[in-house]
Write a protein that holds these residues in place. Structure first.
Motif, short mmCIF file in Angstrom:
data_model
loop_
_atom_site.label_atom_id
_atom_site.label_comp_id
_atom_site.label_asym_id
_atom_site.label_seq_id
_atom_site.Cartn_x
_atom_site.Cartn_y
_atom_site.Cartn_z
N TRP A 24 44.28 29.57 45.44
CA TRP A 24 44.08 30.45 44.12
C TRP A 24 45.17 31.26 44.00
CZ3 TRP A 24 43.78 35.70 44.90
CH2 TRP A 24 42.80 36.12 43.68
N ARG A 25 46.19 31.82 44.92
CA ARG A 25 47.08 32.49 44.64
C ARG A 25 47.87 31.75 43.66
NH1 ARG A 25 45.47 36.02 47.86
NH2 ARG A 25 44.85 36.11 49.87
N MET A 26 48.23 30.37 43.98
CA MET A 26 48.98 29.78 43.01
C MET A 26 48.33 29.39 41.60
SD MET A 26 51.11 26.63 45.64
CE MET A 26 49.42 25.97 45.58
N ASP A 27 47.25 29.65 41.63
CA ASP A 27 46.77 29.52 40.23
C ASP A 27 46.00 30.35 39.78
OD1 ASP A 27 46.23 27.29 38.79
OD2 ASP A 27 44.74 26.51 39.83
N GLU A 28 44.76 30.96 40.05
CA GLU A 28 44.73 32.19 39.58
C GLU A 28 45.76 33.61 39.90
OE1 GLU A 28 42.32 31.56 37.33
OE2 GLU A 28 42.23 29.15 37.99
N LYS A 31 46.56 35.84 37.52
CA LYS A 31 45.48 36.48 35.89
C LYS A 31 45.26 37.54 36.39
CE LYS A 31 44.69 31.74 34.82
NZ LYS A 31 43.54 31.05 34.35
N VAL A 32 44.74 38.51 37.94
CA VAL A 32 44.20 39.87 37.95
C VAL A 32 45.79 40.91 38.69
CG1 VAL A 32 42.43 38.59 38.22
CG2 VAL A 32 44.04 39.03 40.18
N GLU A 37 41.11 39.51 45.42
CA GLU A 37 40.51 38.70 45.77
C GLU A 37 39.64 37.46 45.65
OE1 GLU A 37 41.81 37.58 49.40
OE2 GLU A 37 43.03 39.32 49.23
N PRO A 38 39.68 35.66 45.97
CA PRO A 38 39.09 35.00 45.57
C PRO A 38 37.63 34.83 45.30
CG PRO A 38 40.43 33.90 47.60
CD PRO A 38 40.83 35.08 46.93
#
Length: 70
Positions: A24-28, A31-32, A37-38
């Protein structure tokens, strides 16, 4: 070659099952804004993908060992 592919699948599967937030840290995360947090649904879907990767890696490993020894 098939053994290497299976070990990659198994390694990624274990990584995703144990630390789903790394991807999530690498991919998303970019964007925020702020300290986010995911979501739990994202984490569960990543854990499921890790499980599927483990199954595929195990299948490839069994297949490779059968090819080698038979």
């Amino acid at each position: 070659m098939l053994v290497i592919i299976s070990l990659v699948f198994i390694g990624l599967g274990v990584l995703v099952r144990r630390k789903p937030d790394v991807f999530w840290r690498m991919d998303e995360a970019w964007k925020v804004r702020g300290d986010a947090e995911p979501s739990e649904s994202y984490l569960e879907s990543m854990r499921f993908k890790g499980f599927v990767s483990l199954i595929i890696g195990g299948y490839f490993l069994v297949w490779a060992l059968l090819v080698i020894f038979l």
